[in-house]
Design a protein around this motif. Structure first.
Motif, PDB file in Angstrom:
ATOM      1  N   LEU A 139       0.822  -1.208   0.000  1.00 53.68           N
ATOM      2  CA  LEU A 139       0.000   0.000   0.000  1.00 53.68           C
ATOM      3  C   LEU A 139       0.858   1.261   0.000  1.00 53.68           C
ATOM      4  CD1 LEU A 139      -2.822  -1.085   2.452  1.00 53.68           C
ATOM      5  CD2 LEU A 139      -3.059  -0.621   0.000  1.00 53.68           C
ATOM      6  N   ALA A 170       1.101   3.655  -3.317  1.00 57.20           N
ATOM      7  CA  ALA A 170       0.720   5.067  -3.166  1.00 57.20           C
ATOM      8  C   ALA A 170       1.847   5.966  -3.664  1.00 57.20           C
ATOM      9  CB  ALA A 170       0.379   5.379  -1.715  1.00 57.20           C
ATOM     10  N   ARG A 171       3.071   5.616  -3.335  1.00 57.70           N
ATOM     11  CA  ARG A 171       4.224   6.397  -3.797  1.00 57.70           C
ATOM     12  C   ARG A 171       4.339   6.335  -5.317  1.00 57.70           C
ATOM     13  NH1 ARG A 171       7.516  10.454  -3.944  1.00 57.70           N
ATOM     14  NH2 ARG A 171       9.697   9.979  -4.191  1.00 57.70           N
ATOM     15  N   ARG A 212       1.906   5.700  -7.442  1.00 56.41           N
ATOM     16  CA  ARG A 212       0.778   6.450  -7.992  1.00 56.41           C
ATOM     17  C   ARG A 212       1.076   7.947  -8.002  1.00 56.41           C
ATOM     18  NH1 ARG A 212      -3.488   6.468  -3.967  1.00 56.41           N
ATOM     19  NH2 ARG A 212      -2.110   8.091  -3.198  1.00 56.41           N
ATOM     20  N   ASP A 213       1.637   8.445  -6.913  1.00 61.08           N
ATOM     21  CA  ASP A 213       1.961   9.865  -6.828  1.00 61.08           C
ATOM     22  C   ASP A 213       3.003  10.265  -7.868  1.00 61.08           C
ATOM     23  OD1 ASP A 213       0.177   9.994  -4.724  1.00 61.08           O
ATOM     24  OD2 ASP A 213       1.729  10.097  -3.172  1.00 61.08           O
TER      25      ASP A 213
END
Length: 105
Positions: free
Chosen positions: A43, A47-48, A50-51
């Motif tokens: 997760l 998230a990293r 995706r950013d």
């Protein structure tokens, strides 16, 4: 990054192709079977990622002001997301999918 899909491709295109290939390679993997610590790390890492992808995407959008205005494609590229194998809907609390662990498969 030195790899690119074609010798003249821009590094951003090579990056996009690598991301697509990586995500497609795990498209059918079920994260439910991951260890809890691995899920937590996934997760955070996703998230990293995706950013970072969003920042790159916004930079390309910002530099693409000269592109003609065309409607977005109505289909997903590269066969993603995967086509569901069944359209049946289970009642809440009842899983009808074949599963050897719960005796339905």
């Amino acid at each position: 990054m030195t790899w690119s899909p074609t010798p003249t491709a821009h590094p951003v295109l090579g990056c996009a192709a690598t991301i697509i290939t990586a995500v497609q390679s795990v498209a059918r993997v079920d994260p439910a079977y991951m260890r809890l610590g691995d899920k937590e790390q996934a997760l955070l890492d996703l998230a990293r990622a995706r950013d970072l992808v969003e920042v790159l995407w916004l930079r390309v959008i910002d530099s693409a002001a000269m592109l003609p205005r065309t409607p977005a494609p109505r289909t997903w590229p590269h066969g993603w997301p995967p086509t569901p194998t069944s359209t049946a809907v289970s009642p809440p609390g009842r899983n009808t999918s074949p599963d050897p662990w719960n005796g339905t498969g």
